[in-house]
Every structure is written in C-alpha cells, then in structure tokens.
Design a protein around this motif. Structure first.
Motif, PDB file in Angstrom:
ATOM      1  N   ASP A   1      -2.457  11.936   5.591  1.00 55.90           N
ATOM      2  CA  ASP A   1      -2.373  13.007   6.479  1.00 55.90           C
ATOM      3  C   ASP A   1      -2.996  13.274   7.762  1.00 55.90           C
ATOM      4  O   ASP A   1      -3.128  14.260   8.385  1.00 55.90           O
ATOM      5  CB  ASP A   1      -2.225  14.408   5.848  1.00 55.90           C
ATOM      6  CG  ASP A   1      -3.539  14.786   5.205  1.00 55.90           C
ATOM      7  OD1 ASP A   1      -3.632  16.200   4.590  1.00 55.90           O
ATOM      8  OD2 ASP A   1      -4.589  13.977   5.415  1.00 55.90           O
ATOM      9  N   MET A   2      -3.982  12.006   8.067  1.00 58.67           N
ATOM     10  CA  MET A   2      -4.742  12.146   8.813  1.00 58.67           C
ATOM     11  C   MET A   2      -4.822  11.483  10.114  1.00 58.67           C
ATOM     12  O   MET A   2      -5.503  10.989  11.020  1.00 58.67           O
ATOM     13  CB  MET A   2      -6.303  11.820   8.350  1.00 58.67           C
ATOM     14  CG  MET A   2      -6.770  13.257   7.518  1.00 58.67           C
ATOM     15  SD  MET A   2      -7.142  14.556   8.455  1.00 58.67           S
ATOM     16  CE  MET A   2      -8.208  14.239   9.465  1.00 58.67           C
ATOM     17  N   ASP A   3      -3.457  10.743  10.346  1.00 57.01           N
ATOM     18  CA  ASP A   3      -3.220   9.974  11.434  1.00 57.01           C
ATOM     19  C   ASP A   3      -3.966   8.608  11.579  1.00 57.01           C
ATOM     20  O   ASP A   3      -4.265   8.187  12.786  1.00 57.01           O
ATOM     21  CB  ASP A   3      -3.223  10.773  12.721  1.00 57.01           C
ATOM     22  CG  ASP A   3      -2.345  10.341  13.808  1.00 57.01           C
ATOM     23  OD1 ASP A   3      -2.910  10.555  15.035  1.00 57.01           O
ATOM     24  OD2 ASP A   3      -1.283   9.848  13.540  1.00 57.01           O
ATOM     25  N   HIS A   4      -4.671   8.342  10.228  1.00 55.77           N
ATOM     26  CA  HIS A   4      -5.129   6.814  10.201  1.00 55.77           C
ATOM     27  C   HIS A   4      -4.409   5.767  10.740  1.00 55.77           C
ATOM     28  O   HIS A   4      -3.261   5.560  10.311  1.00 55.77           O
ATOM     29  CB  HIS A   4      -5.658   6.787   8.802  1.00 55.77           C
ATOM     30  CG  HIS A   4      -6.944   7.655   8.648  1.00 55.77           C
ATOM     31  ND1 HIS A   4      -7.344   7.772   7.167  1.00 55.77           N
ATOM     32  CD2 HIS A   4      -7.610   8.530   9.359  1.00 55.77           C
ATOM     33  CE1 HIS A   4      -8.437   8.665   7.215  1.00 55.77           C
ATOM     34  NE2 HIS A   4      -8.562   9.224   8.772  1.00 55.77           N
ATOM     35  N   GLU A   5      -4.888   4.751  11.499  1.00 60.94           N
ATOM     36  CA  GLU A   5      -4.241   3.669  11.970  1.00 60.94           C
ATOM     37  C   GLU A   5      -4.120   2.631  10.637  1.00 60.94           C
ATOM     38  O   GLU A   5      -3.300   1.908  10.563  1.00 60.94           O
ATOM     39  CB  GLU A   5      -4.935   2.827  13.132  1.00 60.94           C
ATOM     40  CG  GLU A   5      -4.695   3.345  14.353  1.00 60.94           C
ATOM     41  CD  GLU A   5      -5.549   4.441  14.487  1.00 60.94           C
ATOM     42  OE1 GLU A   5      -5.459   4.810  15.780  1.00 60.94           O
ATOM     43  OE2 GLU A   5      -6.466   4.951  14.207  1.00 60.94           O
ATOM     44  N   ASN A   6      -5.360   2.603   9.834  1.00 59.17           N
ATOM     45  CA  ASN A   6      -5.285   1.659   8.722  1.00 59.17           C
ATOM     46  C   ASN A   6      -5.167   1.964   7.421  1.00 59.17           C
ATOM     47  O   ASN A   6      -5.574   3.059   7.084  1.00 59.17           O
ATOM     48  CB  ASN A   6      -6.905   1.159   9.093  1.00 59.17           C
ATOM     49  CG  ASN A   6      -7.423   0.673  10.228  1.00 59.17           C
ATOM     50  OD1 ASN A   6      -6.811  -0.626  10.532  1.00 59.17           O
ATOM     51  ND2 ASN A   6      -8.179   1.339  10.820  1.00 59.17           N
ATOM     52  N   MET A   7      -4.253   1.512   6.764  1.00 56.81           N
ATOM     53  CA  MET A   7      -3.961   1.795   5.472  1.00 56.81           C
ATOM     54  C   MET A   7      -4.157   0.464   4.547  1.00 56.81           C
ATOM     55  O   MET A   7      -3.785  -0.552   4.878  1.00 56.81           O
ATOM     56  CB  MET A   7      -2.665   2.384   5.319  1.00 56.81           C
ATOM     57  CG  MET A   7      -2.529   3.697   6.200  1.00 56.81           C
ATOM     58  SD  MET A   7      -0.978   4.542   5.769  1.00 56.81           S
ATOM     59  CE  MET A   7      -1.280   5.143   4.043  1.00 56.81           C
ATOM     60  N   PHE A   8      -4.442   0.676   3.296  1.00 57.88           N
ATOM     61  CA  PHE A   8      -4.926  -0.459   2.337  1.00 57.88           C
ATOM     62  C   PHE A   8      -4.159  -0.452   1.079  1.00 57.88           C
ATOM     63  O   PHE A   8      -4.102   0.941   0.337  1.00 57.88           O
ATOM     64  CB  PHE A   8      -6.213  -0.867   2.341  1.00 57.88           C
ATOM     65  CG  PHE A   8      -7.077  -0.587   3.669  1.00 57.88           C
ATOM     66  CD1 PHE A   8      -7.588   0.592   4.133  1.00 57.88           C
ATOM     67  CD2 PHE A   8      -7.458  -1.773   4.178  1.00 57.88           C
ATOM     68  CE1 PHE A   8      -8.245   0.555   5.245  1.00 57.88           C
ATOM     69  CE2 PHE A   8      -8.013  -1.832   5.475  1.00 57.88           C
ATOM     70  CZ  PHE A   8      -8.699  -0.441   6.117  1.00 57.88           C
ATOM     71  N   TRP A   9      -3.859  -1.382   0.413  1.00 59.08           N
ATOM     72  CA  TRP A   9      -3.663  -1.363  -1.149  1.00 59.08           C
ATOM     73  C   TRP A   9      -4.564  -2.305  -1.939  1.00 59.08           C
ATOM     74  O   TRP A   9      -4.643  -3.416  -1.492  1.00 59.08           O
ATOM     75  CB  TRP A   9      -2.211  -2.085  -1.369  1.00 59.08           C
ATOM     76  CG  TRP A   9      -1.282  -0.721  -1.235  1.00 59.08           C
ATOM     77  CD1 TRP A   9      -0.125  -0.619  -0.241  1.00 59.08           C
ATOM     78  CD2 TRP A   9      -1.214   0.293  -2.116  1.00 59.08           C
ATOM     79  NE1 TRP A   9       0.462   0.584  -0.492  1.00 59.08           N
ATOM     80  CE2 TRP A   9       0.071   1.099  -1.759  1.00 59.08           C
ATOM     81  CE3 TRP A   9      -1.480   0.734  -3.396  1.00 59.08           C
ATOM     82  CZ2 TRP A   9       0.614   2.241  -2.307  1.00 59.08           C
ATOM     83  CZ3 TRP A   9      -1.136   1.830  -4.127  1.00 59.08           C
ATOM     84  CH2 TRP A   9       0.037   2.541  -3.533  1.00 59.08           C
ATOM     85  N   TYR A  10      -5.044  -1.733  -2.858  1.00 62.49           N
ATOM     86  CA  TYR A  10      -5.873  -2.554  -3.971  1.00 62.49           C
ATOM     87  C   TYR A  10      -5.572  -2.419  -5.281  1.00 62.49           C
ATOM     88  O   TYR A  10      -4.906  -1.437  -5.539  1.00 62.49           O
ATOM     89  CB  TYR A  10      -7.427  -1.860  -3.907  1.00 62.49           C
ATOM     90  CG  TYR A  10      -8.374  -1.871  -2.671  1.00 62.49           C
ATOM     91  CD1 TYR A  10      -8.024  -0.969  -1.679  1.00 62.49           C
ATOM     92  CD2 TYR A  10      -9.109  -3.061  -2.105  1.00 62.49           C
ATOM     93  CE1 TYR A  10      -8.705  -0.787  -0.322  1.00 62.49           C
ATOM     94  CE2 TYR A  10      -9.835  -2.893  -1.218  1.00 62.49           C
ATOM     95  CZ  TYR A  10      -9.568  -1.896  -0.306  1.00 62.49           C
ATOM     96  OH  TYR A  10     -10.357  -1.916   1.059  1.00 62.49           O
ATOM     97  N   ARG A  11      -5.898  -3.538  -5.977  1.00 60.05           N
ATOM     98  CA  ARG A  11      -5.631  -3.141  -7.356  1.00 60.05           C
ATOM     99  C   ARG A  11      -7.157  -3.297  -7.895  1.00 60.05           C
ATOM    100  O   ARG A  11      -8.222  -3.963  -7.441  1.00 60.05           O
ATOM    101  CB  ARG A  11      -4.593  -4.248  -8.018  1.00 60.05           C
ATOM    102  CG  ARG A  11      -5.160  -5.535  -8.124  1.00 60.05           C
ATOM    103  CD  ARG A  11      -4.028  -6.298  -8.678  1.00 60.05           C
ATOM    104  NE  ARG A  11      -4.399  -6.341 -10.434  1.00 60.05           N
ATOM    105  CZ  ARG A  11      -3.656  -7.059 -10.942  1.00 60.05           C
ATOM    106  NH1 ARG A  11      -2.624  -7.780 -10.656  1.00 60.05           N
ATOM    107  NH2 ARG A  11      -3.678  -7.058 -12.511  1.00 60.05           N
TER     108      ARG A  11
END
Lengths: 112, 113
Positions: free
Chosen positions: A26-36
């Motif tokens: 909800d913070m308008d971040h450009e970067n998103m990530f998926w980890y395991r």
C-alpha cells in the motif's frame, strides 16, 4: 507504516496444480520481490519486479512465474506444483534508493 | 557473486548481557545496511539500518558499520529472552534503487533467562 499483505498464511495444494500466491503493498513502492525460505538455506530470491509489467529472474526462478499488472500487486505462480516447492514464501516491497525491504507475513505452502 | 556472511550460531547469551552479532559483505561498493529480526515461523522485521561509518543507536540496539573492513555488527544491550530470534543482515550491494538486497543466512540468538 508500510503494509505488505499476502493473500494466505497457510495453503495446501496437490501435485500438478497451478498455484497463485498474491501480494499487495500500500506504499506505492516500485520494487517488489518474491522469496522462499527453507531451513538452513536462508532467503532465496525467486523473482523481482521494478515496475509494472517488468520482471527479473532471481536465483531460483525454475518452476515459477510472476505477474505484475498493477503497481501494488505482485503475483507468484507455480505452474505445476511439485512437492519440492513446499516452503515458506515471502513477499517484500521496497522504495527505490537506499530504503529497506518490507516483508509480508508469509505464506506457508504445502504441496501434497 | 555478491555475498553476505554471518555466523549461523546459535549464539547463547545470559539475560542482561550484551549480544554481539556480526556480518561481513563482499561488495566494497555497498552503501546501505540493514538488520532484520525473524522469530520462528514469522517473517523478517526491520529493526535497524545504517548508511554511514560509525555507530547508530536505537534503544537497546546499536548498529556499527566499518566500510574499510567491510563488516557491520549489531549489539543488543540488556538482552531479554524475547530477543531470542534469528537476525538477518542485509546489504544494498551497489547503491542502486532497483536491485534486491543481499541477505545473509542469519544468526540464531538464544537469550537464556
């Protein structure tokens, strides 16, 4: 406060199913990530995205794909789930520059 | 390959003592450094960040950065049993806005009452 929301805390699926894990920030971040994350192996990056419709492979992308159609949402897809994909999956987001990553609560996925 | 190294532990300290957690990193160009705490079964939670050489204090926590020696440490004063967790060190390797942080595998801290 930054809020990263993952759609499920616990999920049980069967081998061969197509599995969708959703993440919204909800913070308008450009970067998103998926980890395991697996015991003894630490956090391993699967995919990340620095903009809508952009994606980059991480360290272990095999067997996974991602989708980012809107800035706030980043989806992880297991095309044909296998038992070795049983794990804790963590989504994170980050503003650009020197900012930290913020994590969602995680999804503990079991593939039977 | 950019790397962040941490001793896996467990590091055991008595209640009330100072816990010292260390981290080294390989990329000399790294510019921002983070400490996360992760309780068993939970997700990582940011507790400290540091950008400049020296010390940064926040309550019972102090982060220390030495860029020349490429290490960053976390001191926890007056350790409590509730501090028992795994602590992850993370580094922004090249100062770019769009690269993922590089994480160490974490140090497990156990505070004994």
């Amino acid at each position: 406060d930054v809020k990263v929301t993952q759609s499920s805390r616990y999920l049980v699926k069967r081998t061969g199913e197509k599995v969708f894990l959703e993440c919204v920030q909800d913070m308008d971040h450009e970067n998103m990530f998926w980890y395991r994350q697996d015991p003894g192996l630490g956090l391993r990056l699967i995919y990340f995205s620095y903009d809508v419709k952009m994606k980059e492979k991480g360290d272990i992308p095999e067997g996974y794909s991602v989708s980012r159609e809107k800035k706030e949402r980043f989806s992880l897809i297991l095309e044909s789930a296998s038992t070795n994909q049983t794990s804790m999956y963590l989504c994170a987001s980050r503003w650009q520059g020197q900012q930290p990553q913020h994590f969602g609560d995680g999804t503990r996925l079991s593939i039977l | 390959q950019k790397e962040v190294e941490q001793n896996s532990g467990p590091l055991s300290v008595p209640e009330g003592a100072i816990a010292s957690l260390n981290c080294t990193y390989s990329d000399r160009g790294s510019q921002s450094f983070f400490w996360y705490r992760q309780y068993s079964g939970k997700s990582p939670e940011l507790i400290m960040f540091i950008y400049s050489n020296g010390d940064k204090e926040d309550g019972r926590f102090t982060a220390q950065l030495n860029k020349a020696s490429q290490y960053v440490s976390l001191l926890i004063r007056d350790s409590q049993p509730s501090d028992s967790a795994t602590y992850l060190c993370a580094v922004n390797p090249i100062g770019s806005g769009n690269t993922p942080l590089v994480f160490g595998k974490g140090t497990r801290l156990s505070v004994i009452a």
